[in-house]
Design a protein around this motif. Structure first.
Motif, PDB file in Angstrom:
ATOM      1  N   PHE A 246      -9.663   2.163  -8.712  1.00  0.00           N
ATOM      2  CA  PHE A 246     -10.588   1.148  -9.199  1.00  0.00           C
ATOM      3  C   PHE A 246     -11.415   1.637 -10.382  1.00  0.00           C
ATOM      4  O   PHE A 246     -11.594   2.829 -10.599  1.00  0.00           O
ATOM      5  CB  PHE A 246     -11.528   0.732  -8.072  1.00  0.00           C
ATOM      6  CG  PHE A 246     -10.832   0.024  -6.959  1.00  0.00           C
ATOM      7  CD1 PHE A 246     -10.778  -1.354  -6.936  1.00  0.00           C
ATOM      8  CD2 PHE A 246     -10.221   0.734  -5.942  1.00  0.00           C
ATOM      9  CE1 PHE A 246     -10.138  -2.009  -5.916  1.00  0.00           C
ATOM     10  CE2 PHE A 246      -9.580   0.083  -4.915  1.00  0.00           C
ATOM     11  CZ  PHE A 246      -9.538  -1.292  -4.900  1.00  0.00           C
TER      12      PHE A 246
ATOM     13  N   GLY B  43       0.772  -1.240   0.000  1.00  0.00           N
ATOM     14  CA  GLY B  43       0.000   0.000   0.000  1.00  0.00           C
ATOM     15  C   GLY B  43       0.795   1.277   0.000  1.00  0.00           C
ATOM     16  O   GLY B  43       0.443   2.236  -0.671  1.00  0.00           O
TER      17      GLY B  43
ATOM     18  N   ARG C  45      -7.840   9.050  -2.421  1.00  0.00           N
ATOM     19  CA  ARG C  45      -7.492   8.016  -1.457  1.00  0.00           C
ATOM     20  C   ARG C  45      -6.181   7.341  -1.830  1.00  0.00           C
ATOM     21  O   ARG C  45      -5.337   7.067  -0.969  1.00  0.00           O
ATOM     22  CB  ARG C  45      -8.614   6.976  -1.386  1.00  0.00           C
ATOM     23  CG  ARG C  45      -8.232   5.777  -0.539  1.00  0.00           C
ATOM     24  CD  ARG C  45      -9.352   4.803  -0.398  1.00  0.00           C
ATOM     25  NE  ARG C  45      -9.838   4.370  -1.701  1.00  0.00           N
ATOM     26  CZ  ARG C  45     -10.957   3.688  -1.875  1.00  0.00           C
ATOM     27  NH1 ARG C  45     -11.709   3.401  -0.841  1.00  0.00           N
ATOM     28  NH2 ARG C  45     -11.338   3.330  -3.079  1.00  0.00           N
TER      29      ARG C  45
ATOM     30  N   GLN D 175      -0.262   1.962  -5.319  1.00  0.00           N
ATOM     31  CA  GLN D 175      -1.685   2.050  -5.008  1.00  0.00           C
ATOM     32  C   GLN D 175      -2.527   1.786  -6.234  1.00  0.00           C
ATOM     33  O   GLN D 175      -2.027   1.741  -7.354  1.00  0.00           O
ATOM     34  CB  GLN D 175      -2.031   3.417  -4.399  1.00  0.00           C
ATOM     35  CG  GLN D 175      -1.878   3.466  -2.880  1.00  0.00           C
ATOM     36  CD  GLN D 175      -2.930   2.644  -2.138  1.00  0.00           C
ATOM     37  OE1 GLN D 175      -3.951   2.282  -2.694  1.00  0.00           O
ATOM     38  NE2 GLN D 175      -2.661   2.351  -0.870  1.00  0.00           N
ATOM     39  N   TYR D 176      -3.817   1.637  -5.990  1.00  0.00           N
ATOM     40  CA  TYR D 176      -4.719   1.132  -7.012  1.00  0.00           C
ATOM     41  C   TYR D 176      -5.901   2.071  -7.127  1.00  0.00           C
ATOM     42  O   TYR D 176      -6.461   2.482  -6.105  1.00  0.00           O
ATOM     43  CB  TYR D 176      -5.161  -0.258  -6.545  1.00  0.00           C
ATOM     44  CG  TYR D 176      -5.865  -1.114  -7.536  1.00  0.00           C
ATOM     45  CD1 TYR D 176      -5.239  -1.514  -8.708  1.00  0.00           C
ATOM     46  CD2 TYR D 176      -7.149  -1.565  -7.293  1.00  0.00           C
ATOM     47  CE1 TYR D 176      -5.887  -2.355  -9.602  1.00  0.00           C
ATOM     48  CE2 TYR D 176      -7.794  -2.407  -8.181  1.00  0.00           C
ATOM     49  CZ  TYR D 176      -7.157  -2.798  -9.340  1.00  0.00           C
ATOM     50  OH  TYR D 176      -7.780  -3.622 -10.223  1.00  0.00           O
TER      51      TYR D 176
ATOM     52  N   SER E  98     -16.228   1.318  -5.151  1.00  0.00           N
ATOM     53  CA  SER E  98     -14.969   1.216  -4.421  1.00  0.00           C
ATOM     54  C   SER E  98     -14.991   2.070  -3.151  1.00  0.00           C
ATOM     55  O   SER E  98     -14.014   2.130  -2.423  1.00  0.00           O
ATOM     56  CB  SER E  98     -13.789   1.620  -5.307  1.00  0.00           C
ATOM     57  OG  SER E  98     -13.797   3.000  -5.537  1.00  0.00           O
ATOM     58  N   LEU E  99     -16.126   2.739  -2.898  1.00  0.00           N
ATOM     59  CA  LEU E  99     -16.274   3.499  -1.658  1.00  0.00           C
ATOM     60  C   LEU E  99     -17.336   2.820  -0.806  1.00  0.00           C
ATOM     61  O   LEU E  99     -18.442   2.549  -1.285  1.00  0.00           O
ATOM     62  CB  LEU E  99     -16.697   4.941  -1.971  1.00  0.00           C
ATOM     63  CG  LEU E  99     -15.779   5.727  -2.922  1.00  0.00           C
ATOM     64  CD1 LEU E  99     -16.377   7.076  -3.248  1.00  0.00           C
ATOM     65  CD2 LEU E  99     -14.407   5.895  -2.323  1.00  0.00           C
TER      66      LEU E  99
ATOM     67  N   ALA F 216      -8.409   6.400   6.624  1.00  0.00           N
ATOM     68  CA  ALA F 216      -7.875   5.050   6.860  1.00  0.00           C
ATOM     69  C   ALA F 216      -6.424   4.896   6.403  1.00  0.00           C
ATOM     70  O   ALA F 216      -5.581   4.475   7.206  1.00  0.00           O
ATOM     71  CB  ALA F 216      -8.782   4.012   6.209  1.00  0.00           C
ATOM     72  N   PRO F 217      -6.077   5.228   5.159  1.00  0.00           N
ATOM     73  CA  PRO F 217      -4.675   5.023   4.769  1.00  0.00           C
ATOM     74  C   PRO F 217      -3.714   5.925   5.546  1.00  0.00           C
ATOM     75  O   PRO F 217      -2.591   5.507   5.843  1.00  0.00           O
ATOM     76  CB  PRO F 217      -4.648   5.365   3.267  1.00  0.00           C
ATOM     77  CG  PRO F 217      -5.879   6.119   2.995  1.00  0.00           C
ATOM     78  CD  PRO F 217      -6.886   5.689   4.014  1.00  0.00           C
TER      79      PRO F 217
END
Lengths: 628, 320
Positions: free
Chosen positions: B95, B88, B164, B92-93, B101-102, B114-115
């Motif tokens: 989507f 991570g 994000r 990163q990715y 994705s949320l 969070a990250p």
């Protein structure tokens, strides 16, 4: 929360259940405060007093105990035990279900086979076995009832979790560094809580019954303690001579379970998103029509299919979404008209309105006409509309997997499409179906006819969709983004197929898309839609080469085209307006670089000049001279 | 130029048709052993049609899927655990579907935090500061933070998804069809934003898409995938203009372009080979007009054919 209560209150039965249940729970809560006789004091002199006798409102039982007092204390106990069992079963069942569903694989297998073993026994035998092993008593009965109900929760929650565990937001959480435990608690759990609540609200009544059942058999509450089940059990011997002793607790059980079940159904309906969105309300056979003025039933028109000032709206609660506001179009035989626009521009609703296929409720056609050879089809009687659908005007949709029935062979679906409109023998139908499959260039049509949709690739399925549209030799085909879901090599095949078909058969095609490349290759004319209206219309090449409306120009500029290399794209700032709150004047004004004060005052008409038309006060090019 | 991402012999095989006990009946090679490298600051485009293994590749690159064979090196350091948290911070990715994705039950602030909290252990004030910076750079208003995902349009949600990914401070982003769920006018906004961010933060992109024109517009180099293998790799401005592999040519000819007459670029069958029973030779041989016996018997490997071009074909199309 208030929205939830409102939804719940709309369901009369659930509201009734809520009120009755509220009363019962309130009574159970205040029981210790009420001036009641001790429920366990026996007085054999006053056995079997009738209800309404002196000092005993509901009479007394076989040992002369006050029935009202026993009933309230018993209700209190039964409710408590039922609720405790439900919570216990829900928590442990949900835990098993979430863990099994989230981790999958071996963990899932191990846990769910354990649950399956619990389910392999008839539930009452299992409960009896558990009580027999632990010994009779109310707590043990509670454990038995809870354990028996764990599989229901575990299986339910596992199913939901399996779906959630593969959602992209769970992957995103992993990439944000969350541990499994944290993902389960903070990502999965909030999404399954509604399901747990629904499952609990529909099973708690059942658990109260089961506990009462065990007590009735003498395995639950032990004398002299009263719960509803044991009261019934003890009164059983005097059922004929003194019915009131068993009728009173029996009636209480009935009231509790009925009201909980009604309330549970209401909670489920209010919480289930599918039911909330009205998915269960069946749409009518044709779109509702409510036109203020009725156009002439039949007038001669130039085109084969022509729309005149079509208005289609969606009425949702007190909002009106003007999906289509005043669209006029026409297509001639052998012609292909492209309708281009972004999502929400009203292009699909326009197409569906033609044959009355917009779902009602909430769709309403509020004005205009859709004429096939001059005859208005909007508001036509349903049998007439039905005979036209598929026979004269056929549709091809975006997702062939969703439009083909998964359980029937494609051949049978083709034959059905034909036999809807004319009687046809089995052999003749099959021959015609093979011919149709061949005409859309499906290889080995003779064997493919017996395939199921899932056995075909996306491109092959879309060919079947086209074959079905061709089944009755229609005059007009309306293709709604038929190649959007397909790969580009397959798209090229489908487009060239459609092009050949219209040339060979003289079909008129209305082709709805968001892709200028496709329009440029396939269509003779193009109409550009924005916020429910046509903003520009004309022959394809002139429109694409020298767009007149700023929106068309900007839209073409922002789409990358192959062969132009790496570059910065000309984005359009902002978003299209919401069609329930359209601005005055030009809908594109707030995103337009050429906007002037005059653009936002009045409705702007679609100015025609020769073959082209544009709805703009300050067009990019003067169209009149070009088309001369 | 330093190498940001080096993938060596990476492959993924999925077992299919489990037996009651023991192993699987068969296997599907979703990604054949693949070697790719992306330079720092570069955008490598990956194109291919459905089923070509591009999403499987992406999921392996961010650690969501353990590879069957091969290694992934990020900025010179190997990452061999399939632990997304370890990946991570460095890769990163973004989507494909911005809404799904949320998490629908979390506010944007919770999603963004969070990250920062878990990967970087920032305290509250630092997080607040960092979120504001990131939101500024992706053109989102700070008052969006207390709203829920369903209140946003696709374009806004995709910006949040990008924000994000940026929050993790990874320098490599895997963009998996980041604009294919968006309308064309919004698509251009997001693509331009991605280009700006790349310049601003010195990012490296792996841009996966099925849309040739989009990939061409954003990439420096492009790799074309077919049936789990790279069949051609080259400079973005060259690869579709002068394709050397017949499949690349087919793709380029199939893309709808205004003014090009409509014709089926391919005659005959156009089905992908059966993944359960892959052909022994070149996977494209059945559809290829130039296929010979050799193509049907042995699979060609990716070979250097020009200064910047690699192709896996026994009979490459002539150079310009």
């Amino acid at each position: 929360m208030s929205a939830f209560l409102k939804l719940l209150a709309r369901n009369r039965l659930a509201l009734g259940g809520l009120i009755v249940m509220g009363l019962v729970v309130a009574l159970a809560l205040i029981t210790p405060l009420l001036p009641l006789a001790d429920p366990d004091v026996t007085n054999t002199a006053d056995r079997y007093l009738r209800p309404l006798s002196d000092g005993h409102l509901l009479g007394t039982d076989q040992l002369g105990r006050d029935l009202l007092s026993r009933l309230l204390w018993g209700t209190r106990l039964s409710l408590g035990v039922g609720a405790a069992a439900a919570i216990f079963a829900a928590v442990s069942g949900a835990a098993v279900g979430i863990v099994a569903g989230y981790f999958g694989g071996r963990t899932d297998n191990l846990l769910m086979r354990g649950v399956d073993m619990l389910m392999a026994f008839p539930y009452i035998l299992l409960a009896l076995a558990i009580v027999a092993a632990l010994g009779p008593g109310l707590v043990n009965a509670l454990i038995a009832v809870a354990v028996v109900n764990i599989p229901f929760f575990a299986r339910n929650i596992r199913g939901i979790t399996v779906g959630l565990a593969h959602k992209e937001f769970v992957d995103a959480a992993k990439l944000a560094g969350m541990s499994h435990a944290r993902i389960i608690l903070s990502e999965i759990l909030p999404n399954v809580v509604p399901v747990i609540v629904i499952a609990m609200s529909t099973t708690i009544g059942w658990m109260i019954l089961e506990t009462a059942g065990l007590s009735f058999l003498g395995l639950g509450s032990q004398p002299p303690q009263a719960d509803l089940g044991s009261m019934l059990g003890e009164a059983r011997s005097a059922l004929i001579t003194n019915p009131h002793v068993s009728v009173i607790p029996g009636f209480m059980i009935l009231v509790i379970v009925m009201s909980i079940n009604l309330l549970g159904d209401g909670v489920r309906d209010a919480l289930d998103p599918r039911l909330k969105s009205g998915a269960l309300s069946r749409p009518m056979a044709a779109t509702r029509v409510d036109r203020r003025t009725r156009p002439d039933r039949e007038i001669p028109t130039e085109g084969l299919l022509s729309l005149e000032d079509l208005h289609t709206q969606f009425h949702v609660k007190n909002r009106v979404y003007k999906a289509v506001s005043g669209v006029s179009l026409s297509v001639k035989p052998g012609e292909c008209l492209g309708v281009i626009g972004e999502s929400g521009s009203g292009k699909s609703v326009t197409a569906l309105s033609i044959m009355g296929l917009v779902a009602s409720p909430p769709g309403v056609i509020t004005g205009g006409a859709a004429r096939l050879e001059g005859r208005d089809m909007i508001g036509a009687p349903y049998p007439e509309l039905r005979s036209l659908r598929g026979r004269r005007v056929a549709y091809i949709f975006q997702d062939p997997l969703a439009t083909l029935h998964p359980l029937y062979k494609v051949g049978d679906q083709l034959i059905e499409a034909i036999s809807c409109h004319r009687p046809i023998s089995k052999a003749e139908g099959r021959a015609k179906a093979i011919e149709l499959l061949k005409s859309v260039r499906i290889p080995n049509a003779e064997s493919r006819i017996d395939s199921y949709p899932h056995e075909m690739s996306g491109g092959m399925r879309q060919r079947v969709g086209i074959a079905m549209a061709l089944a009755n030799d229609p005059d007009v085909i309306i293709a709604d983004e038929p190649t959007t879901a397909l790969d580009v090599t397959v798209q090229a095949q489908i487009l060239s197929l459609l092009d050949d078909l219209r040339r060979e058969r003289g079909l008129a095609i209305v082709f709805i898309t968001h892709d200028f490349g496709v329009v440029g290759q396939l269509c003779d004319r193009v109409a550009v839609m924005y916020a429910g209206r046509i903003v520009e219309q004309g022959p394809t090449r002139p429109v694409l080469d020298a767009p007149a409306h700023p929106y068309t120009a900007r839209l073409i500029a922002c789409v990358p085209e192959l062969g132009e290399g790496k570059r910065k794209l000309e984005a359009i700032p902002g978003l299209p307006p919401s069609v329930d709150d359209l601005p005055k004047g030009c809908a594109f004004a707030d995103r337009c670089v050429k906007v002037q004060a005059g653009c936002m005052v009045n409705d702007i008409p679609l100015e025609r000049a020769g073959a082209r038309a544009v709805r703009c006060l300050h067009p990019e090019t003067e169209i009149a001279e070009e088309t001369a | 130029m330093s190498i940001a991402l080096q993938v060596t012999d990476l492959s993924k095989t999925f077992p299919v048709g489990k037996k009651l006990f023991g192993g699987a009946r068969g296997s599907v090679k979703a990604v054949h052993p693949m070697t790719l490298s992306v330079e720092t600051g570069e955008t490598l485009g990956i194109v291919g049609e459905s089923g070509c293994g591009k999403s499987t590749l992406a999921r392996m690159l961010v650690g969501l899927l353990p590879p069957t064979t091969g290694t992934i090196e990020i900025e010179g350091a190997a990452l061999d655990t399939a632990d997304p948290a370890a990946f991570g911070k460095r890769i990163q990715y973004v989507f494909q579907d911005p809404i799904s994705s949320l998490n629908p039950r979390k506010t944007i602030r919770q999603i963004m935090e969070a990250p920062l909290r878990l990967l970087h252990g920032m305290d509250r004030a630092a997080r607040e500061e960092r979120i504001r910076e990131i939101f500024d750079s992706v053109n989102l208003r700070a008052d969006f933070l207390d709203r829920y995902p369903h209140e946003f349009s696709g374009g806004q949600a995709q910006r949040i998804g990008i924000a994000r990914a940026l929050a993790a401070q990874a320098r490599i982003l895997i963009l998996d069809e980041p604009v294919s769920a968006l309308d064309v006018s919004v698509q251009a906004q997001v693509l331009n934003l991605l280009a700006d961010l790349k310049r601003e933060f010195g990012l490296t992109y792996l841009f996966i898409s099925h849309d040739l024109a989009v990939v061409e517009a954003v990439s420096d180099r492009i790799a074309v995938l077919y049936f789990g293998s790279v069949v051609e790799e080259g400079r973005a401005e060259e690869i579709f203009a002068h394709p050397r592999h017949p499949y690349t040519k087919l793709l380029a000819d199939s893309a709808p372009v205004v003014g090009r007459p409509l014709r089926d670029p391919e005659t005959g069958q156009a089905e992908l080979p059966n993944p359960l029973d892959p052909p022994p030779g070149c996977a494209f041989a059945k559809r290829c007009p130039y296929a010979t016996e050799k193509c049907r018997a042995t699979a060609p490997v990716l070979e250097q054919i020009g200064p910047d071009q690699r192709v896996a074909c026994f009979h490459p199309l002539p150079a310009r």
